[in-house]
Motif scaffolding. Structure first.
Motif, short mmCIF file in Angstrom:
data_model
loop_
_atom_site.label_atom_id
_atom_site.label_comp_id
_atom_site.label_asym_id
_atom_site.label_seq_id
_atom_site.Cartn_x
_atom_site.Cartn_y
_atom_site.Cartn_z
N VAL A 90 0.88 -1.15 -0.25
CA VAL A 90 -0.02 -0.08 0.08
C VAL A 90 0.99 1.16 -0.01
CG1 VAL A 90 -1.77 1.26 1.24
CG2 VAL A 90 -1.66 -1.19 1.26
N ILE A 91 0.51 2.20 -0.84
CA ILE A 91 1.44 3.20 -0.99
C ILE A 91 0.41 4.64 -0.58
CG2 ILE A 91 3.15 2.33 -2.42
CD1 ILE A 91 1.77 3.71 -4.85
N ASN A 92 0.93 5.65 -1.02
CA ASN A 92 0.39 7.08 -0.67
C ASN A 92 -1.21 6.98 -1.27
OD1 ASN A 92 3.03 7.40 -0.71
ND2 ASN A 92 2.96 9.32 -1.42
N GLY A 93 -1.93 7.52 -0.32
CA GLY A 93 -3.45 7.68 -0.68
C GLY A 93 -4.09 6.37 -0.77
N GLY A 94 -3.71 5.36 -0.08
CA GLY A 94 -4.20 3.99 -0.28
C GLY A 94 -3.92 3.30 -1.46
N ARG A 95 -3.28 3.75 -2.37
CA ARG A 95 -3.13 2.94 -3.76
C ARG A 95 -2.46 1.86 -3.63
NH1 ARG A 95 -0.14 6.92 -7.40
NH2 ARG A 95 0.79 7.33 -5.61
N ILE A 96 -2.45 0.71 -4.42
CA ILE A 96 -1.61 -0.35 -4.43
C ILE A 96 -0.54 -0.37 -5.47
CG2 ILE A 96 -2.11 -2.92 -4.22
CD1 ILE A 96 -3.66 -1.42 -2.18
N ALA A 97 0.55 -0.89 -5.17
CA ALA A 97 1.57 -1.22 -6.04
C ALA A 97 1.65 -2.73 -6.06
CB ALA A 97 2.98 -0.47 -5.57
N VAL A 98 1.89 -3.22 -7.29
CA VAL A 98 2.01 -4.79 -7.71
C VAL A 98 3.34 -4.86 -8.29
CG1 VAL A 98 1.02 -6.59 -8.72
CG2 VAL A 98 -0.49 -4.62 -7.68
N ARG A 99 4.25 -5.68 -8.00
CA ARG A 99 5.51 -6.23 -9.04
C ARG A 99 5.71 -7.54 -8.76
NH1 ARG A 99 10.16 -4.41 -4.62
NH2 ARG A 99 10.03 -6.11 -3.18
N ASN A 100 6.40 -7.84 -9.74
CA ASN A 100 6.97 -9.18 -9.83
C ASN A 100 7.96 -9.19 -8.93
OD1 ASN A 100 8.53 -11.66 -10.77
ND2 ASN A 100 8.27 -11.06 -12.94
N SER A 101 7.90 -10.33 -8.20
CA SER A 101 9.07 -10.75 -7.05
C SER A 101 10.40 -11.07 -7.88
CB SER A 101 8.60 -11.87 -6.31
OG SER A 101 8.71 -13.08 -6.91
N THR A 102 10.65 -11.67 -9.03
CA THR A 102 11.64 -11.79 -9.55
C THR A 102 12.43 -10.65 -10.20
OG1 THR A 102 10.77 -12.60 -11.55
CG2 THR A 102 10.99 -14.33 -9.99
N LYS A 103 11.54 -9.56 -10.30
CA LYS A 103 12.24 -8.24 -10.89
C LYS A 103 11.74 -7.09 -9.87
CE LYS A 103 11.86 -9.92 -15.46
NZ LYS A 103 11.49 -9.83 -16.88
N PRO A 104 12.31 -7.34 -8.89
CA PRO A 104 11.85 -6.22 -7.62
C PRO A 104 12.30 -4.68 -8.09
CG PRO A 104 13.52 -7.52 -7.02
CD PRO A 104 13.28 -8.13 -8.11
N THR A 105 13.30 -4.37 -9.06
CA THR A 105 13.84 -3.25 -9.41
C THR A 105 12.98 -2.70 -10.45
OG1 THR A 105 15.61 -3.99 -10.85
CG2 THR A 105 16.25 -3.59 -8.33
N ASP A 106 11.99 -3.63 -11.27
CA ASP A 106 11.18 -2.82 -12.31
C ASP A 106 10.17 -2.00 -11.75
OD1 ASP A 106 12.85 -4.59 -14.21
OD2 ASP A 106 11.30 -5.81 -14.87
N ALA A 107 9.89 -1.13 -12.50
CA ALA A 107 8.58 -0.37 -11.97
C ALA A 107 7.35 -1.07 -11.79
CB ALA A 107 8.27 0.80 -12.78
N PRO A 108 6.75 -0.74 -10.39
CA PRO A 108 5.53 -1.65 -10.13
C PRO A 108 4.30 -1.18 -10.97
CG PRO A 108 6.08 -0.19 -8.63
CD PRO A 108 7.03 0.07 -9.49
N LEU A 109 3.42 -1.92 -11.20
CA LEU A 109 2.01 -1.38 -11.53
C LEU A 109 1.25 -0.76 -10.55
CD1 LEU A 109 -0.39 -1.49 -13.69
CD2 LEU A 109 -0.93 -3.59 -12.74
N VAL A 110 0.64 0.61 -10.41
CA VAL A 110 0.11 1.19 -9.37
C VAL A 110 -1.18 1.31 -9.67
CG1 VAL A 110 0.12 3.24 -7.82
CG2 VAL A 110 2.11 2.23 -8.48
N VAL A 111 -2.21 0.68 -8.91
CA VAL A 111 -3.77 1.08 -8.98
C VAL A 111 -4.51 1.61 -8.06
CG1 VAL A 111 -3.78 -0.91 -10.75
CG2 VAL A 111 -4.23 -1.42 -8.16
N ASP A 112 -5.61 2.25 -8.16
CA ASP A 112 -6.31 2.75 -6.92
C ASP A 112 -7.01 1.64 -6.13
OD1 ASP A 112 -8.91 2.47 -7.93
OD2 ASP A 112 -8.76 4.50 -8.74
#
Length: 71
Positions: free
Chosen positions: A27-49
């Motif tokens: 969970v990030i700012n404003g209650g948005r959710i960031a989703v990432r691939n655990s095998t590529k943790p440095t790639d930019a995550p997908l962020v959704v409300d």
């Protein structure tokens, strides 16, 4: 987004994940959710409300995705 990648302790993955190739969420700012691939943790995550994330979870829990993939 690099700030998201540096806070590894905030990321959670399913207890069902045994292979190491998993989806991680935080969970990030404003209650948005960031989703990432655990095998590529440095790639930019997908962020959704929060509303989008909850709709996704509803579909997953209902089993509708399994029906689509079997079509």
């Amino acid at each position: 987004m690099s700030d998201l990648n540096s806070r590894s302790s905030d990321w959670r993955r399913s207890s069902y994940c045994e292979s190491g190739s998993c989806v991680e969420v935080t969970v990030i700012n404003g209650g948005r959710i960031a989703v990432r691939n655990s095998t590529k943790p440095t790639d930019a995550p997908l962020v959704v409300d929060n509303a989008v994330w909850n709709a996704f979870l509803t579909v997953v829990k209902s089993g509708q995705l399994a029906k689509v993939s079997q079509s």
